[in-house]
Scaffold this motif. Structure first.
Motif, short mmCIF file in Angstrom:
data_model
loop_
_atom_site.label_atom_id
_atom_site.label_comp_id
_atom_site.label_asym_id
_atom_site.label_seq_id
_atom_site.Cartn_x
_atom_site.Cartn_y
_atom_site.Cartn_z
N UNK A 17 35.18 27.08 -20.16
CA UNK A 17 33.87 26.23 -21.09
C UNK A 17 33.80 25.43 -21.70
N UNK A 18 34.76 24.51 -21.81
CA UNK A 18 35.20 22.85 -22.64
C UNK A 18 34.24 21.98 -21.44
N UNK A 19 34.16 22.64 -20.09
CA UNK A 19 33.29 21.56 -19.14
C UNK A 19 31.62 22.37 -18.54
N UNK A 20 31.68 23.25 -19.47
CA UNK A 20 30.59 23.77 -18.31
C UNK A 20 28.99 23.28 -19.60
N UNK A 21 28.24 22.66 -18.44
CA UNK A 21 26.90 22.69 -19.13
C UNK A 21 26.07 23.45 -20.13
N UNK A 22 24.91 23.03 -20.46
CA UNK A 22 24.03 24.47 -21.10
C UNK A 22 23.02 24.05 -21.13
N UNK A 23 21.99 24.68 -21.18
CA UNK A 23 20.23 23.86 -21.15
C UNK A 23 19.63 24.35 -22.32
N UNK A 24 18.93 22.64 -22.92
CA UNK A 24 18.82 22.11 -24.25
C UNK A 24 17.07 22.48 -24.12
N UNK A 25 16.09 22.63 -24.39
CA UNK A 25 14.95 22.68 -23.82
C UNK A 25 15.12 21.89 -22.56
N UNK A 26 15.51 23.00 -21.24
CA UNK A 26 15.33 22.95 -19.83
C UNK A 26 16.10 22.06 -19.81
N UNK A 27 17.11 21.19 -20.22
CA UNK A 27 17.57 20.02 -19.08
C UNK A 27 19.15 20.90 -19.82
N UNK A 28 20.09 20.85 -18.74
CA UNK A 28 21.41 20.65 -18.70
C UNK A 28 21.96 19.17 -19.22
N UNK A 29 22.86 19.75 -19.97
CA UNK A 29 23.20 19.40 -21.71
C UNK A 29 24.79 18.30 -20.39
N UNK A 30 25.54 17.77 -20.64
CA UNK A 30 26.45 17.27 -19.70
C UNK A 30 27.15 16.45 -21.06
N UNK A 31 26.94 16.60 -21.67
CA UNK A 31 27.50 15.10 -22.51
C UNK A 31 28.98 16.01 -23.25
N UNK A 32 30.70 15.70 -23.28
CA UNK A 32 31.34 16.86 -23.49
C UNK A 32 31.49 16.72 -24.74
N UNK A 33 30.88 15.91 -26.06
CA UNK A 33 30.99 16.19 -27.22
C UNK A 33 30.28 16.94 -27.32
#
Length: 646
Positions: free
Chosen positions: A181-197
């Motif tokens: 889960x801590x290494x799985x990105x999520x979508x924000x406004x259609x963009x995949x978030x890849x920032x770990x924090x």
């Protein structure tokens, strides 16, 4: 003046520098960035630089995409530990008790008060009351005795080390899942978030993190106080169930057979329900007493009924009879048995409604999918029975529909892909049909964008054996591409074959391009007949004209290629073409002459209008001057009259 402006700007620059220095002093100074020197370009310095400061690209490579393959297969892996806990844990719940409860009569009890329950037994009691649809809430002593007798305690004792190994293997997968889960990105406004924090903050602030954390709490430490025979302390592992549902949803969207998966998932739910109910039934039989009446499990002293497999299969069979409302179950005799049967009947009614609704939805989806690929033949058959007495024609229509259904042919591709975005729909159509379109000679040199537009206009058509695709003398409004099957160029008698056209060939391309000097005009010059079932693509003249309107250079090139083909076929009247071209040039010359004459007339008209405006202006000035003179004359006459009066 310039010197003054320069002094002002220099003063502002000094003020800005002072503010910048003050800001830098007030804020904490960041760590200095490593500077590149000449020694940086040697191997050791370069390796040290990469070891100390990993790039953002390397960091992003470790982030999982929720729509990617790695995340999907991890979800599939998590199905097994979750299903293990749901199926095995209920079978292994071991002994407990309840203060003040008494055992019923029969082989299972002695009528003496039982000792108070342990902490693990209380946890198990709450869970059994929930799973058993509340029947335990109505009878606390019953629920407590269920804990005492457990479901299948022999299963826990006989394979203890195996269960412990599997339990902690599942716990390890649960912990790894939290790390995933801590290494799985999520979508924000259609963009995949890849920032770990951001990913960590998003996960820890969600309800999923709370459930995941509760599901891995070390409740196994209660074994030290309650003993290894109380696996009920692991009931918190059920809280990871949302992960199971997520995996099922993801598999359903990825599998090529979603309806089959829905049915399999429904049967799995039914199996788990019957399994839990069977375990509760066996525990209830232990509370009442094995063999106490014909409703409970037979006495374990009877040969064969003491075996663990026989106990489970009998309980599973009995539970299946109840939940499927098949009947043929013994009559209950005790209050506990009546409560169990009533709760099971209510559960069976709800399950039957759920199963019927789910199966209806699956069948409806399957019918809609079939209708999307193959048109409904019932309406056509009804129409033919009512209005067409020709039996042979009816059989041809039935054979055509049968061929579509057996060979999975599609006649409405555009309707199937209509919900896709236009660009994505074009890419799908290009990947499927572009190789066929590139085989056409006149389209081989066209640009890619033109071919993509044409691909969206292709319409699939299926012809039956002996059916004419076109006849000599017909007005040509389409061209055809042979995707599958064979067609024959036949004489007017319909039997003599001049040539056979196979897969990848095409015909009718000249008739949809208006080429000057074409001797045959837009008429078909041959009879094309389908030998067997033929799968063709059709491109209409209107669609080609619409596309070529946006590509004038491609239109000119296609017409030139069409002339070359007609010249090779000796079907191009060069003189007629030259005369038509000369006539067109003459018309253009006349049009140019008329435009020049019109320009000259417009120039003359403009001059005349300018002269009229100038004359009107002069007349207006003269009139104004006369008005002033008349006013002066009137003033002089009035002054003379006033002087003569005294």
């Amino acid at each position: 003046m310039m010197n003054r402006l320069a002094r002002v700007f220099r003063g502002k620059d000094r003020e800005g520098e002072a503010k910048l220095i003050k800001t830098e002093e007030s804020t904490p100074r960041a760590a200095p960035k490593p500077r590149l020197s000449t020694s940086f370009f040697n191997g050791d310095a370069l390796n040290r630089h990469w070891a100390e400061a990993p790039t953002a690209l390397q960091e992003k490579k470790r982030i999982l995409d929720p729509s990617g393959d790695y995340y999907y297969w991890w979800l599939v892996t998590m199905v097994f530990p979750i299903m293990y806990n749901w199926i095995i844990l209920i079978c292994r719940w071991a002994e407990g008790g309840w203060a003040g409860s008494t055992c019923g009569e029969g082989a299972g009890g002695s009528g003496k008060p039982r000792r108070g329950p342990s902490t693990g037994a209380k946890v198990l009691l709450l869970l059994l009351q929930w799973v058993g649809c509340g029947f335990g809430c109505c009878h606390p002593s019953l629920s407590a005795s269920l804990l005492r007798r457990s479901c299948f305690p022999e299963l826990q004792r006989k394979y203890l080390f195996l269960w412990l190994a599997l339990d902690y293997l599942c716990d390890l997968l649960y912990l790894l899942d939290i790390g995933v889960h801590f290494y799985t990105g999520f979508l924000e406004q259609g963009i995949l978030i890849q920032d770990r924090s951001k990913i960590s903050r998003h996960y820890t602030c969600s309800s999923a993190f709370l459930l995941d954390l509760l599901s891995v709490l070390p409740t196994d430490l209660l074994y030290l106080r309650l003993g290894l025979a109380t696996p009920a302390v692991r009931a918190n592992r059920f809280l990871r169930s949302p992960r199971l549902f997520e995996a099922f949803d993801r598999i359903e969207t990825r599998t090529a057979h979603p309806n089959s998966f829905r049915i399999s998932k429904l049967m799995l739910y039914v199996f788990v329900t019957i399994h839990w109910n069977a375990c509760v039934y066996f525990a209830l039989s232990g509370y009442v007493g094995y063999g106490a009446d014909e409703w409970v499990y037979p006495n374990v002293s009877i040969p064969g009924f003491e075996r663990l497999l026989r106990q489970y299969l009998y309980s599973f069979y009995f539970s299946t009879l109840i939940l499927t409302t098949v009947g043929d179950t013994p009559m209950p005799h005790r209050e506990e048995e009546f409560l169990f049967m009533a709760a099971d009947f209510l559960l069976a009614v709800m399950g039957f409604a759920t199963i019927m609704g789910s199966m209806t939805s699956v069948i409806s989806n399957m019918n809609q999918a079939d209708d999307a690929f193959v048109p409904n033949s019932d309406l056509v058959k009804g129409y033919l029975r009512t209005h067409c007495p020709n039996r042979r024609l009816q059989n041809r229509v039935v054979e055509w529909y049968q061929h579509l259904q057996m060979e999975k042919k599609m006649t409405n591709e555009l309707q199937i892909l209509q919900h896709l975005p236009e660009r994505l729909r074009a890419e799908v159509a290009v990947s499927v049909h572009l190789p066929t379109l590139r085989k056409v000679q006149i389209f081989q040199s066209c640009e890619q964008s033109l071919l993509e537009e044409l691909v969206l206009k292709l319409k699939p058509q299926v012809y039956s054996p002996g059916e004419y695709v076109c006849k000599k003398g017909d007005v040509g409004r389409e061209m055809y591409f042979i995707r599958e099957g064979k067609l024959a160029v036949v004489a007017d008698d319909g039997t003599t074959q001049y040539a056979v056209l196979g897969e990848g060939l095409y015909f009718g391309e000249i008739s949809i391009i208006n080429i000057k000097g074409n001797k045959s005009g837009n008429r078909r010059t041959a009879n094309i007949k389908s030998i067997g079932f033929s799968d063709l693509f059709c491109l209409s003249k209107e669609d080609l004209t619409e596309v070529l309107a946006e590509f004038p250079s491609a239109k000119a090139m296609l017409e030139a290629k069409g002339r070359e083909i007609l010249l090779k076929m000796d079907k191009l009247d060069v003189n007629a073409e030259a005369a038509e071209i000369a006539q067109l040039q003459e018309e253009e010359r006349r049009t140019a002459a008329l435009e020049e004459g019109l320009d000259a007339l417009q120039t003359k008209l403009a001059r005349i209008l300018a002269g009229l405006e100038s004359s009107a202006f002069k007349v207006a000035l003269r009139l104004e001057r006369l008005e002033w003179q008349m006013r002066e004359w009137g003033a002089e006459e009035e002054a003379e009259r006033e002087g003569a009066e005294p």
